[in-house]
Scaffold this motif. Structure first.
Motif, PDB file in Angstrom:
ATOM      1  N   GLY A  20      37.828  15.857  64.606  1.00 15.65           N
ATOM      2  CA  GLY A  20      38.178  17.186  65.153  1.00 15.65           C
ATOM      3  C   GLY A  20      37.138  18.129  64.090  1.00 15.65           C
ATOM      4  O   GLY A  20      36.450  17.790  63.226  1.00 15.65           O
ATOM      5  N   THR A  23      37.098  25.086  63.546  1.00 14.69           N
ATOM      6  CA  THR A  23      36.185  26.408  63.877  1.00 14.69           C
ATOM      7  C   THR A  23      36.983  27.646  63.744  1.00 14.69           C
ATOM      8  O   THR A  23      36.195  28.893  64.134  1.00 14.69           O
ATOM      9  CB  THR A  23      35.837  26.071  65.343  1.00 14.69           C
ATOM     10  OG1 THR A  23      36.918  25.871  66.103  1.00 14.69           O
ATOM     11  CG2 THR A  23      35.122  24.814  65.657  1.00 14.69           C
ATOM     12  N   ASN A  31      39.651  25.491  67.115  1.00 14.08           N
ATOM     13  CA  ASN A  31      40.065  24.011  67.470  1.00 14.08           C
ATOM     14  C   ASN A  31      41.794  23.733  66.676  1.00 14.08           C
ATOM     15  O   ASN A  31      41.505  23.399  65.590  1.00 14.08           O
ATOM     16  CB  ASN A  31      39.024  23.002  67.204  1.00 14.08           C
ATOM     17  CG  ASN A  31      39.579  21.828  67.616  1.00 14.08           C
ATOM     18  OD1 ASN A  31      40.377  21.290  68.548  1.00 14.08           O
ATOM     19  ND2 ASN A  31      39.182  20.484  66.854  1.00 14.08           N
TER      20      ASN A  31
END
Length: 92
Positions: A20, A23, A31
């Motif tokens: 992942g 952000t 995210n």
């Protein structure tokens, strides 16, 4: 006298790879979703910046997908670590 029967369980304690991106900027954006590459854990310790995160408070876990809950969504610069186990059993 017969020998005792011994049952053994193999426990694999591992550090999971989180797939992942970081952000976010304020804990409520960015995210929130990360995937545990190695699979679905039977036990999980999840840390953000060295602090243990609690399931259903800081994040949810469904299968091998972690979803952080606002306002605990990781931001750019946070360090995440996931460790736990995937159990397998053998009996001898």
């Amino acid at each position: 006298m017969p020998a005792p029967v011994v049952s053994m369980t193999t426990i694999n304690w591992i550090t999971f790879t989180l797939n992942g991106s970081l952000t976010g900027t304020d804990g409520s954006d960015g995210n929130p979703t990360f995937v545990l590459v190695e699979g679905t854990p039977t036990f999980l310790n999840l840390y953000k910046n060295g602090v243990l995160q609690y399931p259903n408070v800081h994040y949810t876990l469904v299968s091998n997908t972690i979803t952080f809950l606002a306002p605990y969504i990781p931001i750019v610069g946070d360090l995440l670590r996931a460790e736990g186990r995937i159990d397998g059993s053998t009996t001898t």
